[in-house]
Design an enzyme around this catalytic site. Structure first.
Site, PDB file in Angstrom:
ATOM      1  N   ASP A  23     -14.089  46.133  90.043  1.00  0.00           N
ATOM      2  CA  ASP A  23     -14.734  47.438  90.184  1.00  0.00           C
ATOM      3  C   ASP A  23     -14.128  48.460  89.225  1.00  0.00           C
ATOM      4  OD1 ASP A  23     -16.474  49.305  91.180  1.00  0.00           O
ATOM      5  OD2 ASP A  23     -15.378  49.653  93.043  1.00  0.00           O
ATOM      6  N   GLY A  24     -14.970  49.348  88.714  1.00  0.00           N
ATOM      7  CA  GLY A  24     -14.483  50.463  87.913  1.00  0.00           C
ATOM      8  C   GLY A  24     -14.890  50.444  86.455  1.00  0.00           C
ATOM      9  N   TRP A  28     -14.517  53.730  84.027  1.00  0.00           N
ATOM     10  CA  TRP A  28     -13.656  53.598  82.849  1.00  0.00           C
ATOM     11  C   TRP A  28     -14.396  54.078  81.612  1.00  0.00           C
ATOM     12  CZ3 TRP A  28     -14.030  50.932  78.254  1.00  0.00           C
ATOM     13  CH2 TRP A  28     -12.847  50.777  77.511  1.00  0.00           C
ATOM     14  N   HIS A  40     -18.442  47.419  80.978  1.00  0.00           N
ATOM     15  CA  HIS A  40     -18.676  46.021  81.342  1.00  0.00           C
ATOM     16  C   HIS A  40     -18.159  45.092  80.230  1.00  0.00           C
ATOM     17  CE1 HIS A  40     -20.896  47.265  84.805  1.00  0.00           C
ATOM     18  NE2 HIS A  40     -21.849  47.835  84.099  1.00  0.00           N
ATOM     19  N   ARG A  74     -29.532  48.957  90.623  1.00  0.00           N
ATOM     20  CA  ARG A  74     -29.066  49.766  89.509  1.00  0.00           C
ATOM     21  C   ARG A  74     -30.205  49.982  88.504  1.00  0.00           C
ATOM     22  NH1 ARG A  74     -22.800  48.064  88.107  1.00  0.00           N
ATOM     23  NH2 ARG A  74     -21.979  48.446  90.208  1.00  0.00           N
ATOM     24  N   LEU A 134      -8.273  24.456  86.717  1.00  0.00           N
ATOM     25  CA  LEU A 134      -8.599  25.681  87.454  1.00  0.00           C
ATOM     26  C   LEU A 134     -10.095  25.673  87.715  1.00  0.00           C
ATOM     27  CD1 LEU A 134      -7.923  28.699  88.394  1.00  0.00           C
ATOM     28  CD2 LEU A 134      -8.580  29.368  86.064  1.00  0.00           C
ATOM     29  N   GLU A 210      -5.360  37.798 102.644  1.00  0.00           N
ATOM     30  CA  GLU A 210      -4.563  39.001 102.420  1.00  0.00           C
ATOM     31  C   GLU A 210      -5.324  39.919 101.463  1.00  0.00           C
ATOM     32  OE1 GLU A 210      -1.691  39.640 103.993  1.00  0.00           O
ATOM     33  OE2 GLU A 210      -1.929  37.726 105.050  1.00  0.00           O
TER      34      GLU A 210
END
Length: 252
Positions: A23-24, A28, A40, A74, A134, A210
């Protein structure tokens, strides 16, 4: 609460699976008097950083919330640019992912995407399917409620077909039909940008995760931010319904 400082205490454990709401980006860009799309694009560098660091730390899975089912609200221009950025990133990054042994998974209802984008997604997943270093899961047109609903529908169809009985519908059985069922549930959830909510992301899977919130905007979230989140995770005692004394005795 965010924990922005990095502890000097050695980590006792690392998460197997990290989930992130990135987010942000727009804020930014606005702070720099740039169009939202510039945020983005810059955010892609943070994605690359998270993937690199996850590999270095031996983290098994990294799940990123790239485009929610609510993001269709959006402006159309921004949505179109995001879709183009997604296709461009697939083309540019998939070979690098494959060379580094990374498996790519795309989560969500991709039927809403263009046939060309669906084809590129299928090709990228097929190329990287057997990689084990991964798992990088990217949630696009995804919502936690959608995920639970599609799993419930699958179980309902199985009951209607006589394959299972209603009493066979258990949390484990439903969980096995969620889109991330082959991965361990996230140990650590990170949200950048200062908001403190999970925004319909992995609602089922985050039950015992968490939570870590930071005011850093996503394009700013690089190595220092990730290391601080890992420090915070390592300092916590994970009880899963037990008492602290029980956990300490089991770890003794």
């Amino acid at each position: 609460m965010a924990n922005e400082h990095t502890s000097s205490t050695p980590r006792t454990r690392l998460p197997r699976h990290v989930a992130v709401i990135m987010d942000g980006n727009g804020r930014w860009a606005k702070q720099r008097h740039l169009p939202r799309f510039a945020g983005h694009r810059s955010g892609l560098e943070s994605v690359r950083s998270m993937v690199k660091l996850s590999l270095q730390h031996g983290i098994e899975a990294l799940t990123l919330f790239a485009f929610s089912s609510e993001n269709w609200r959006r402006p159309k221009e921004e949505v179109g640019l995001l879709m183009n950025l997604f296709m461009t990133a697939l083309d540019k990054e998939v070979d690098k992912l494959h060379k580094n042994g990374i498996r790519l998974r795309i989560l969500g209802d991709i039927d809403a995407f263009s046939p060309e984008l669906q084809r590129r997604i299928a090709d990228a997943e097929a190329l990287t399917r057997n990689n084990t270093a991964l798992t990088l899961a990217v949630a696009v047109n995804y919502g936690g409620r959608w995920d639970i609903t599609q799993a419930a529908r699958a179980m309902a169809r199985a009951v209607a077909a006589g394959e299972i009985q209603p009493e066979d519908i258990t949390p484990a059985a439903l969980g096995a039909r969620l889109v991330l069922s082959e991965l361990p549930e996230p140990d650590l959830f990170i949200r950048t940008g200062g908001e403190q909510r999970i925004s319909n992301f992995l609602l089922w899977q985050l039950a015992y995760t968490e939570l870590y919130f930071t005011t850093m905007l996503w394009p700013e979230f690089r190595e220092a931010g990730f290391e601080a989140a890992l420090d915070s995770f390592s300092s916590r005692q994970r009880r899963f319904g037990k008492t602290g004394d029980q956990v300490e005795q089991e770890g003794a």
